[in-house]
Design an enzyme around this catalytic site. Structure first.
Site, PDB file in Angstrom:
ATOM      1  N   THR A   1       0.863  -1.198   0.000  1.00 60.00           N
ATOM      2  CA  THR A   1       0.000   0.000   0.000  1.00 60.00           C
ATOM      3  C   THR A   1       0.892   1.238   0.000  1.00 60.00           C
ATOM      4  OG1 THR A   1      -1.678  -1.210   1.218  1.00 60.00           O
ATOM      5  CG2 THR A   1      -1.824   1.195   1.268  1.00 60.00           C
TER       6      THR A   1
ATOM      7  N   PHE B   1      -6.389  -6.136  -1.081  1.00 58.04           N
ATOM      8  CA  PHE B   1      -7.507  -5.854  -0.170  1.00 58.04           C
ATOM      9  C   PHE B   1      -7.746  -6.994   0.823  1.00 58.04           C
ATOM     10  CE2 PHE B   1      -8.264  -3.595  -4.149  1.00 58.04           C
ATOM     11  CZ  PHE B   1      -8.428  -2.294  -3.690  1.00 58.04           C
ATOM     12  N   LEU B   2      -6.832  -7.969   0.885  1.00 55.81           N
ATOM     13  CA  LEU B   2      -7.094  -9.125   1.752  1.00 55.81           C
ATOM     14  C   LEU B   2      -7.189  -8.718   3.215  1.00 55.81           C
ATOM     15  CD1 LEU B   2      -4.397 -10.109   3.502  1.00 55.81           C
ATOM     16  CD2 LEU B   2      -3.673 -10.901   1.276  1.00 55.81           C
ATOM     17  N   ARG B   3      -7.931  -9.526   3.971  1.00 52.18           N
ATOM     18  CA  ARG B   3      -8.051  -9.311   5.409  1.00 52.18           C
ATOM     19  C   ARG B   3      -7.286 -10.398   6.127  1.00 52.18           C
ATOM     20  NH1 ARG B   3     -14.243 -10.345   5.100  1.00 52.18           N
ATOM     21  NH2 ARG B   3     -13.297 -11.873   3.727  1.00 52.18           N
ATOM     22  N   GLU B   4      -6.411 -10.009   7.059  1.00 51.28           N
ATOM     23  CA  GLU B   4      -5.725 -11.028   7.847  1.00 51.28           C
ATOM     24  C   GLU B   4      -6.777 -11.876   8.551  1.00 51.28           C
ATOM     25  OE1 GLU B   4      -2.689  -9.349  10.420  1.00 51.28           O
ATOM     26  OE2 GLU B   4      -1.925  -8.192   8.737  1.00 51.28           O
TER      27      GLU B   4
ATOM     28  N   ASN C   1      -9.649   1.798   2.582  1.00 51.49           N
ATOM     29  CA  ASN C   1      -9.358   1.603   4.009  1.00 51.49           C
ATOM     30  C   ASN C   1      -9.853   2.782   4.842  1.00 51.49           C
ATOM     31  OD1 ASN C   1      -8.345  -0.894   3.698  1.00 51.49           O
ATOM     32  ND2 ASN C   1      -6.242  -0.420   4.266  1.00 51.49           N
TER      33      ASN C   1
ATOM     34  N   CYS D   1      -2.870  -1.939   8.979  1.00 54.56           N
ATOM     35  CA  CYS D   1      -3.347  -1.182   7.809  1.00 54.56           C
ATOM     36  C   CYS D   1      -4.150   0.068   8.153  1.00 54.56           C
ATOM     37  CB  CYS D   1      -4.169  -2.098   6.910  1.00 54.56           C
ATOM     38  SG  CYS D   1      -3.162  -3.354   6.133  1.00 54.56           S
TER      39      CYS D   1
END
Ligand SMILES: NC(=O)c1ccc[n+]([C@@H]2O[C@H](COP(=O)([O-])OP(=O)(O)OC[C@H]3O[C@@H](n4cnc5c(N)ncnc54)[C@H](O)[C@@H]3O)[C@@H](O)[C@H]2O)c1
Length: 461
Positions: free
Chosen positions: A121, A153-156, A226, A278
């Site tokens: 990012t 755009f992944l989410r942990e 975000n 993030c």
């Protein structure tokens, strides 16, 4: 196609393993030798559901390898994804020194055509700077390069699933060739034609939108996404404060708000605020970008301020209950910034704990995955073997990360082990009725049950 992925962190490792699973040959590079050693031993250096198995399978199939020397990967790979960290500086601006270092090393060794893709990012116009960088520092006259942006755009916690079933894939390009290569790379995901490693009976098979734009817009889309999500969280937290003050129920308010399709139900859960690697940093960086460009970004400054005040809110609630905090034993459930990850970067739980320790509390904590990482950040905590041990002898128990595990505990046992059965539910994860049934004093966020302010006098006439 041979693809190099630089950086084996949350984004780089998931991207590398995901691309390998769809049939590409991937060389993943990290300059942290310890990480490479762990990866080459068959383990992974952090917790992410489903990732270890994915890495193992693709290493065995010889589609995925891990090395520390970027030059070796660049010699074999036409396509290079940059996935290194972009942490915040003191000023809030993103620190791009790792991105620049990677670019410098690519310029020093690359020959022929390369597509360099920024997945980290980065602030808008970073692509422009990379293009200029390669034009100045490219050491070989045969080095030709396209730069592209492909924000992640992944989410942990659900990163593997998000790789295979994204809401959209965004690419910022300035040449047909770059667009074609990126489309080819993502074809199996776009068409959903892979054997799904996540779902046995994969229901999510609709085509994934492929958004092609200029590089500046792609970079901006990531920061804007975000920041918008962070804004939703701060919005509902602001509403939660009002609910508490006037005697309304934020759960009901959020539920009905979310039923409006224009608003949507996600990210309307009140709590102790957003954290992670993030949202806080991207929000700060975006504010800097906006203000440097002469735009009024005070809306996002306020989002940040509301979030910072969540920590004050928790500490003041606990102080209000405990009266004197010094010497009191406080239990904490949850350290990671959210469930299903071991990431504690900017975790609200750690911010709350630091403040309680500074007030003289004795803090004992448990998290299913994040204790090792938390130990490195906050050494003054007594780390416990399980959730029961974290409650033992406590005068208050704070639930700060909504792990499923906490929903299946023997509450009678927890209640009995505490000196004072006071639970502060920082994620509104428990039911007030069940907690009361078990004899707990139960504090949540934004519940009208604890209205403090009297109604203003109604004006006559
Ligand atoms: N973590 C997330 O959920 C997420 C989601 C979307 C986007 N992002 C963005 O992706 C980027 C990476 O995030 P992350 O969470 O994966 O970070 P991370 O800290 O987990 O991983 C970064 C990796 O890059 C390696 N690295 C740094 N400099 C290097 C160099 N010169 N050569 C080789 N390797 C190098 C580090 O050793 C580390 O392993 C950031 O810009 C982040 O904002 C993160």
């Amino acid at each position: 196609m041979n693809i190099a992925v630089i950086g084996a962190g949350y984004v780089g490792l998931i991207t590398a393993a995901g691309l390998a699973e769809t049939g590409q040959r991937v060389i993943c590079v990290d300059d942290d030798l310890r990480k490479i050693e762990i990866l080459n031993s068959g383990a992974i250096p952090f917790y992410e559901p489903g990732l270890e198995e994915l890495v193992r399978r693709n290493r065995q199939a010889k589609r995925l390898e891990f090395i520390s020397k970027l030059e070796d990967a660049a010699a074999e790979c036409q396509v290079i994804f940059i996935c290194v960290g972009t942490p915040p500086q003191e000023s809030g601006e993103a620190d791009l020194s790792s991105v620049e270092l990677v670019a410098r090393r690519i310029s020093g060794c690359a020959r022929g055509y390369h597509l360099v893709i920024e997945k980290s990012t980065v602030p808008v116009q970073t692509g422009r700077r990379l293009q200029k960088h390669f034009a100045i520092y490219g050491s070989s006259s045969q080095f030709q390069c396209d730069v592209a942006s492909n924000p992640e755009f992944l989410r942990e916690g659900s990163g593997v699933e998000d790789f295979f079933h994204p809401d959209r894939i965004v690419v910022g390009v300035e040449s047909e060739k770059a667009a074609t290569l990126l489309k080819e790379i993502y074809q199996p995901v776009l068409e959903q034609t892979f054997a799904c490693p996540v779902h046995d009976d994969c229901g999510k098979r609709s085509r994934v939108p492929f958004v092609v734009t200029d590089i500046n817009s792609a970079e901006l889309i990531k920061h804007a996404s975000n920041s918008f999500l962070a804004m939703k969280i701060s919005f509902i937290n602001m509403i939660a404060d009002l609910c508490e003050a006037v005697g309304a129920n934020v759960g009901k308010v959020a539920e009905a708000l979310g039923m409006d399709e224009r608003i949507g139900a996600s990210f309307l859960r009140p709590g102790v605020g957003f954290g992670g690697s993030c949202f806080p940093k991207d929000l700060q960086a975006f504010v800097r970008v906006g203000e440097d460009a002469g735009c009024d970004f005070s809306l996002l400054r306020e989002v940040e301020r509301i979030n910072q005040r969540r920590i004050d809110m928790v500490v003041s609630k606990i102080k209000n209950e405990l009266w004197v905090v010094r010497g009191k034993r406080v239990g904490v459930w949850g350290l990671a910034f959210k469930p299903r990850t071991d990431d504690v970067r900017s975790a609200p739980a750690l911010a709350v704990i630091r403040r309680l320790l500074a007030e003289g509390a004795v803090v004992q904590a448990y998290d299913p995955q994040a204790m090792e990482k938390a130990k490195a950040e906050v050494p003054g905590i007594e780390y416990c073997a399980d959730a029961y041990a974290a409650a033992q002898g406590a005068e208050a128990l704070l639930a700060l990360t909504e792990w499923d595990e906490f929903l299946h505990l023997d509450l009678a046992r927890v209640r009995q082990s505490m000196v004072r059965p006071l639970i502060f539910d920082g994620r509104n994860m428990f039911s007030r009725a069940i907690m009361s049934e078990h004899g707990f004093e139960y504090l949540d966020i934004g519940s009208g049950g604890s209205a403090r302010k009297p109604l203003p006098d109604a004006k006559q006439g």
